[in-house]
Write a protein that holds these residues in place. Sequence first.
Motif, PDB file in Angstrom:
ATOM      1  N   ASP A   1      25.992  23.408 -10.476  1.00 17.23           N
ATOM      2  CA  ASP A   1      26.494  23.100  -9.141  1.00 17.23           C
ATOM      3  C   ASP A   1      28.002  23.303  -9.060  1.00 17.23           C
ATOM      4  OD1 ASP A   1      23.965  22.537  -8.392  1.00 17.23           O
ATOM      5  OD2 ASP A   1      24.187  20.337  -8.422  1.00 17.23           O
ATOM      6  N   ALA A   2      28.692  22.814 -10.085  1.00 16.16           N
ATOM      7  CA  ALA A   2      30.148  22.949 -10.076  1.00 16.16           C
ATOM      8  C   ALA A   2      30.556  24.414 -10.189  1.00 16.16           C
ATOM      9  CB  ALA A   2      30.763  22.129 -11.212  1.00 16.16           C
ATOM     10  N   VAL A   3      29.802  25.189 -10.955  1.00 17.82           N
ATOM     11  CA  VAL A   3      30.115  26.622 -11.057  1.00 17.82           C
ATOM     12  C   VAL A   3      30.000  27.272  -9.682  1.00 17.82           C
ATOM     13  CG1 VAL A   3      29.277  28.817 -11.966  1.00 17.82           C
ATOM     14  CG2 VAL A   3      29.525  26.857 -13.494  1.00 17.82           C
ATOM     15  N   ARG A   4      28.935  26.956  -8.993  1.00 20.98           N
ATOM     16  CA  ARG A   4      28.747  27.538  -7.657  1.00 20.98           C
ATOM     17  C   ARG A   4      29.854  27.079  -6.717  1.00 20.98           C
ATOM     18  NH1 ARG A   4      23.685  29.630  -6.396  1.00 20.98           N
ATOM     19  NH2 ARG A   4      23.966  28.993  -4.222  1.00 20.98           N
ATOM     20  N   ALA A   5      30.148  25.816  -6.762  1.00 20.51           N
ATOM     21  CA  ALA A   5      31.200  25.298  -5.866  1.00 20.51           C
ATOM     22  C   ALA A   5      32.531  25.969  -6.157  1.00 20.51           C
ATOM     23  CB  ALA A   5      31.319  23.783  -6.032  1.00 20.51           C
ATOM     24  N   THR A   6      32.799  26.195  -7.441  1.00 15.89           N
ATOM     25  CA  THR A   6      34.067  26.830  -7.816  1.00 15.89           C
ATOM     26  C   THR A   6      34.101  28.269  -7.328  1.00 15.89           C
ATOM     27  OG1 THR A   6      34.017  25.457  -9.793  1.00 15.89           O
ATOM     28  CG2 THR A   6      35.628  27.238  -9.745  1.00 15.89           C
ATOM     29  N   LYS A   7      33.006  28.964  -7.521  1.00 11.43           N
ATOM     30  CA  LYS A   7      32.967  30.355  -7.057  1.00 11.43           C
ATOM     31  C   LYS A   7      33.176  30.418  -5.547  1.00 11.43           C
ATOM     32  CE  LYS A   7      30.254  32.249 -10.852  1.00 11.43           C
ATOM     33  NZ  LYS A   7      28.916  32.633 -11.332  1.00 11.43           N
ATOM     34  N   LYS A   8      32.562  29.476  -4.869  1.00  5.16           N
ATOM     35  CA  LYS A   8      32.742  29.437  -3.412  1.00  5.16           C
ATOM     36  C   LYS A   8      34.223  29.246  -3.083  1.00  5.16           C
ATOM     37  CE  LYS A   8      30.970  27.200   0.745  1.00  5.16           C
ATOM     38  NZ  LYS A   8      30.188  26.079   1.280  1.00  5.16           N
ATOM     39  N   ALA A   9      34.823  28.335  -3.798  1.00  7.34           N
ATOM     40  CA  ALA A   9      36.246  28.077  -3.545  1.00  7.34           C
ATOM     41  C   ALA A   9      37.103  29.311  -3.844  1.00  7.34           C
ATOM     42  CB  ALA A   9      36.721  26.903  -4.402  1.00  7.34           C
ATOM     43  N   TYR A  10      36.684  30.093  -4.820  1.00  8.66           N
ATOM     44  CA  TYR A  10      37.420  31.319  -5.140  1.00  8.66           C
ATOM     45  C   TYR A  10      37.125  32.439  -4.143  1.00  8.66           C
ATOM     46  CZ  TYR A  10      38.314  29.542  -9.931  1.00  8.66           C
ATOM     47  OH  TYR A  10      38.713  28.821 -11.019  1.00  8.66           O
ATOM     48  N   GLY A  11      36.139  32.233  -3.240  1.00  8.70           N
ATOM     49  CA  GLY A  11      35.713  33.320  -2.389  1.00  8.70           C
ATOM     50  C   GLY A  11      34.882  34.326  -3.156  1.00  8.70           C
ATOM     51  N   TRP A  12      34.133  33.832  -4.088  1.00  3.83           N
ATOM     52  CA  TRP A  12      33.356  34.655  -5.029  1.00  3.83           C
ATOM     53  C   TRP A  12      31.881  34.547  -4.647  1.00  3.83           C
ATOM     54  CZ3 TRP A  12      36.429  37.382  -7.983  1.00  3.83           C
ATOM     55  CH2 TRP A  12      35.929  38.067  -9.108  1.00  3.83           C
ATOM     56  N   PRO A  13      31.097  35.583  -4.869  1.00  4.61           N
ATOM     57  CA  PRO A  13      29.670  35.432  -4.583  1.00  4.61           C
ATOM     58  C   PRO A  13      29.087  34.342  -5.479  1.00  4.61           C
ATOM     59  CG  PRO A  13      30.225  37.727  -5.063  1.00  4.61           C
ATOM     60  CD  PRO A  13      31.434  36.913  -5.378  1.00  4.61           C
ATOM     61  N   GLU A  14      28.498  33.331  -4.855  1.00  2.63           N
ATOM     62  CA  GLU A  14      28.064  32.166  -5.620  1.00  2.63           C
ATOM     63  C   GLU A  14      26.940  32.484  -6.602  1.00  2.63           C
ATOM     64  OE1 GLU A  14      27.492  28.587  -3.174  1.00  2.63           O
ATOM     65  OE2 GLU A  14      28.714  29.619  -1.654  1.00  2.63           O
ATOM     66  N   ASP A  15      26.146  33.487  -6.289  1.00  5.15           N
ATOM     67  CA  ASP A  15      24.994  33.781  -7.139  1.00  5.15           C
ATOM     68  C   ASP A  15      25.288  34.804  -8.222  1.00  5.15           C
ATOM     69  OD1 ASP A  15      23.284  31.999  -5.892  1.00  5.15           O
ATOM     70  OD2 ASP A  15      22.910  33.437  -4.267  1.00  5.15           O
ATOM     71  N   ALA A  16      26.410  35.466  -8.101  1.00  4.25           N
ATOM     72  CA  ALA A  16      26.721  36.514  -9.081  1.00  4.25           C
ATOM     73  C   ALA A  16      27.128  35.881 -10.396  1.00  4.25           C
ATOM     74  CB  ALA A  16      27.855  37.387  -8.557  1.00  4.25           C
ATOM     75  N   GLN A  17      26.579  36.404 -11.479  1.00  5.00           N
ATOM     76  CA  GLN A  17      26.994  35.922 -12.805  1.00  5.00           C
ATOM     77  C   GLN A  17      27.564  37.084 -13.591  1.00  5.00           C
ATOM     78  OE1 GLN A  17      23.862  33.789 -14.707  1.00  5.00           O
ATOM     79  NE2 GLN A  17      23.796  32.215 -13.125  1.00  5.00           N
ATOM     80  N   PHE A  18      28.578  36.775 -14.384  1.00  4.29           N
ATOM     81  CA  PHE A  18      29.237  37.810 -15.195  1.00  4.29           C
ATOM     82  C   PHE A  18      29.652  38.997 -14.322  1.00  4.29           C
ATOM     83  CE2 PHE A  18      26.342  35.470 -17.995  1.00  4.29           C
ATOM     84  CZ  PHE A  18      27.239  35.004 -18.934  1.00  4.29           C
ATOM     85  N   LEU A  19      30.156  38.677 -13.166  1.00  4.26           N
ATOM     86  CA  LEU A  19      30.544  39.716 -12.216  1.00  4.26           C
ATOM     87  C   LEU A  19      31.946  40.244 -12.512  1.00  4.26           C
ATOM     88  CD1 LEU A  19      30.306  41.323  -9.538  1.00  4.26           C
ATOM     89  CD2 LEU A  19      31.199  39.285  -8.384  1.00  4.26           C
ATOM     90  N   VAL A  20      32.016  41.565 -12.674  1.00  2.00           N
ATOM     91  CA  VAL A  20      33.321  42.221 -12.731  1.00  2.00           C
ATOM     92  C   VAL A  20      33.370  43.162 -11.535  1.00  2.00           C
ATOM     93  CG1 VAL A  20      34.862  43.699 -14.071  1.00  2.00           C
ATOM     94  CG2 VAL A  20      33.363  42.071 -15.250  1.00  2.00           C
TER      95      VAL A  20
END
Lengths: 695, 695
Positions: free
Chosen positions: A297-316
């Motif tokens: 949950d915290a990972v998703r919330a952080t990605k959201k805060a970064y403006g990052w796709p919440e579902d993407a993992q290991f995204l470059v």
Amino acid sequence: MTDASATVTPSQGFHEDGSPERLAIDTIRTLSMDAVQKANSGHPGTPMALAPIAYTLWRDYLRYDPETPDWPNRDRFVLSVGHASMLLYSVLHLAGVVEIGADGQKTGKPAVSLDDIRQFRQLDSKTPGHPEYRMTTGVETTTGPLGQGCGNSVGMAIAERALAAKYNRPGFNLFDHDVYVLSGDGDMMEGVSGEAASVAGHLKLSNLCWVYDSNHITIEGGTDLAFDEDVGKRFEAYGWQVIHVDDANDTAAFAKALDAFKACTDRPTFIQVHSVIGWGSPKAGSEKAHGEALGEDAVRATKKAYGWPEDAQFLVPDGVKEAFTAAVADRGKPAREEWEALFERYRQEFPAEAQQIDDLRHGKIADGWQEAVPSFPADAKGLASRDSGGKVLNALAPKIPALMGGAADLSPSTKTDIKGLPSFEPNNYAGQNMHFGVREHAMGSIANGMALSYLRSYTATFLVFADYMRAPIRLAAIMELPVVFVFTHDSIGVGEDGPTHQPIEHLATLRAIPGLDTIRPGDANEVAQAWKVALTHTHEPSVLVFSRQAIATLDREKYASAEELEKGAYVLGGAEEPEVILIGTGSELPMVVAAHEKLTAEGVKSRVVSMPSWYLFEKQDQAYRESVFPPAVTARVAVEQGGSMGWDRYVTSGGATITMSTFGASAPIAKLQEKYGFTVDNVVKVAREVMEKAK
Amino acid sequence: MTDASATVTPSQGFHEDGSPERLAIDTIRTLSMDAVQKANSGHPGTPMALAPIAYTLWRDYLRYDPETPDWPNRDRFVLSVGHASMLLYSVLHLAGVVEIGADGQKTGKPAVSLDDIRQFRQLDSKTPGHPEYRMTTGVETTTGPLGQGCGNSVGMAIAERALAAKYNRPGFNLFDHDVYVLSGDGDMMEGVSGEAASVAGHLKLSNLCWVYDSNHITIEGGTDLAFDEDVGKRFEAYGWQVIHVDDANDTAAFAKALDAFKACTDRPTFIQVHSVIGWGSPKAGSEKAHGEALGEDAVRATKKAYGWPEDAQFLVPDGVKEAFTAAVADRGKPAREEWEALFERYRQEFPAEAQQIDDLRHGKIADGWQEAVPSFPADAKGLASRDSGGKVLNALAPKIPALMGGAADLSPSTKTDIKGLPSFEPNNYAGQNMHFGVREHAMGSIANGMALSYLRSYTATFLVFADYMRAPIRLAAIMELPVVFVFTHDSIGVGEDGPTHQPIEHLATLRAIPGLDTIRPGDANEVAQAWKVALTHTHEPSVLVFSRQAIATLDREKYASAEELEKGAYVLGGAEEPEVILIGTGSELPMVVAAHEKLTAEGVKSRVVSMPSWYLFEKQDQAYRESVFPPAVTARVAVEQGGSMGWDRYVTSGGATITMSTFGASAPIAKLQEKYGFTVDNVVKVAREVMEKAK
């Protein structure tokens, strides 16, 4: 290149400025978060906090060619906060660093691929929990035990200064690289970093830059619980340039600090950066962001805060790696190519020096040095092994340009100065004798750093003070660095200084370290061979254990050659089919030989074995080992002025040891030997007892 | 009283002012010179330099009753420069300190007589080369390994604050003493002193005063070789009051500095004194005055310079001792007598607290605490021994007021906080949980100091970091202090953190220390007994080794009682006349028990032995030891996730070990156990192999 088809549109994040810089920085952050989350183990908070720091340093400053990560004049990047390993792995990936195999050749693979990152903290992966030298290209030193990376970096900076002084010529600046360190509150609290910083300040190592991540958080809570000193002022006291950066996210301010480092030529630089651990996450600024996965949950919330796709993992995101690699390579590759060309011209003009540099790079000592190993005539009076050790060192030093070391303020006692050569001091980096001060821990850690930068480093102090520097000795063994740790005053033979200065358990504690060759030579010729073995090692550190007091030099016409030392233990002499085997090491060897001669005179079939290195002995095949210790002969006596731990393996349950079972005492050595049973008569007596038992 | 009939006429000396003060100071100097000269071994230079400092401190400041040197509220004098032991022995002699025997009673002898001084550095003398606690009354701690006395002093100052907060009541200032340290350049270079100073500054220990002898000389030469930092500024950074005294001979200036210390209530004080080593001798100001006898000629020349009879040896001029003793006693004796009277009134008003203080003084824990030792029900899932350790600690803490300790910034991992109790912090010295910060070395050294001032101190960190604190562990054993050193994360069971964090050799290196009880309990009930044994010890430090991962709690109906732990090793269960003995410790015990059950089911007569403490086992008689390990049964397997060093003693040459021969790796624990052979199946397999061999 990417894990998600989505193209990131950097727009939504609460702290998102839409720049390529932020995209790259958040890539480092999210890779770190994802790897720790997948492993469900690791330290996400510091990579998240320091991503802007690592990004700026690597992208805009580090002189490093990703395609030639073993270029000798590359800048060094040391992650002393080893628990933040994902920061380094992310950067090595994005910088496109290529892998160099154990044979020194490129493997054609990346140093760290995305798949490697997915394997974070898994068995046999290239991305272990803490960065490990030799396991991952681009990892300059193994870190994790706090403060060690700081100490290593001082050794690397010393090596750069020493190599520059020795090999640079007008127009040929072969060595002029810098050493950067990322360190944290834990590093700063450890005494070893303070010791190392004092050395660096004294030596005016202006090629050294420590970035200190001050995040006000430790594992137990806020740093106000235990750590509220003025660290910057402390570093000023050590003689460093000190710069503060208020916000780790302020890359411009950090760049300015790095410019100030580059401009400073008379001191090392300390950049204190204030950061927020786990930046951008719901756990930001809390110790909960330190040492465990954030949680999905915290990972998703952080990605959201970064403006990052919440579902993407290991995204470059597309272009991030390419841009980062190009930025690093655009600076590093031409620099490296120029250097290669310069070195070729240097080779024309200074072929001998160029050859030496080639040797250094390959950890090789030019042939011929072995002939300089001295031999000593038989001498009943003999000499202390610290003295013969000094003679051997001095005989070898002229043949081995990479040999460099010194003592922790004990060289008159350890006899480890190379005579006639100047000291390595701020006004003379061409000096070869190091003065580490009374700082054993930093000494070990610095020696490791020197070895990581091509030098054959050695250290010296009293054996009892090995206790102050066990962490770097162990790390030398883990890293397979051929550092030579000299320890003198190796037993109750110290005499009057008493129990605090008399080693008891120390031989056992060193022999217990895997991959470390602990050698306690029994006379001057064994000392010579011990140094020879230590310098022949390329992947093992050695401990050379020397006496304070005189040891008779054996008559090698009468007894086996000291060259047998390379087998760890060998039959000095005696009966082919002995009734009893006497085993000695170090300063006790003459006593054991005398007991053997007495028993022989009394008609007992006795054998005497010298056993300077358990490590080397265990490497021999079973046939050899049984030729020294025939299984049928269980009457065995080992004599060593140290604890008994481990000797049962060699004396077996049929045998006995004459060893120390208590701490020593303050008295002249003869009184102590009498008190504790280290006399020829007692060896003979115990030998007869075990013979009786074996009947 | 005197050795020479001559009455000294203090007139001729080049620096002689004829005062009684100078006469006393030069007595200290010449006693030190003479003792070193007679022993032909020792360190004359520092006693000669610091005689005015010791004189002033003892004569005019130290609150100390020479007739009651065990008065609990005495000021503490710590000679961190332990090599300057003759300074302390001279002062103890001149101050007329009486001897207290091992039974706590006065022996009727002086602590240090002139004859004792003549026996300097001789076997069984009371004047060993370095000051040794328990050997000489008045020696507050064993010193010599540099920096340790500094660390100890912080522990003593912490203890004073803690005892004051706990026991003082309005009108009853039972504890209000100060702690003084003499330290030198070596102390200041060692990282441990920096760590300890940072702790002291953080804790605002205004009862602590370090005198730093800055003499610009180290063994290798001038301090400019390796040590030119601004030490005073560094201590300001730690939060200390810093005072400079330009000349050690300026007793008035030093007295003023001590006054400033006494007046300062919010910080520790650091007095940097500039001195000349070997003052007044031909070798003054040179490293040659440091570590060896001056030589007879130099001794005579020095005495001449002092205006001293050149031929007199061990001369104490008439009146010097009497005056010095009187000065110390005139201040100390009334203070001590007042304190005793105060304590008697306290006892009336606060009998329970007074009883606790009595217990503290005698190193006693009030009866009844043993009943609080918890027991744990059988549980196949079990719990990590760090967790059961935390539960036991928390169960015992309310019963043991003297129990106080903490972790090196790892308490959430080591589970060593006492729940619900506040932290020991500058705003709350009544707190009981210590926060040592990431400073393992100082933690150990501070814990020793706390134990020297009546507390039952404990420390905690990961086992691999025992390497950072070996020196204080060893000193605890030398001093016979019952400190409890807790180490968790005790094997490759650490898992993903990898080889830098996985102990291998550490169990062996701790077991090798004489007088140290290393206990690695194998389930929660053994953990409870381990704590019980550790707290029962009065003259041994203990190491408690706990796992990170869960350990099944054995069914003690089925297997022997965990109380057998006190014998070190015991038969858990199995065949009376076994074919094979399986030995386990710690987290490997369930694996060994499972292998035993499997073998038993397969019809093999197997015995399973739990062996938590080699130390305790070696204390048992031969009959007991052979009842556990019958000599006839040579088929033995020991299983321990650490190195094999030392196990040969128990498995004998007929047996085998399942242990680690290399460093570990970063991976989940199950993968590591499979890789390294720590599985039930492998234990069974190896058991069958040794049985085959024994046939």
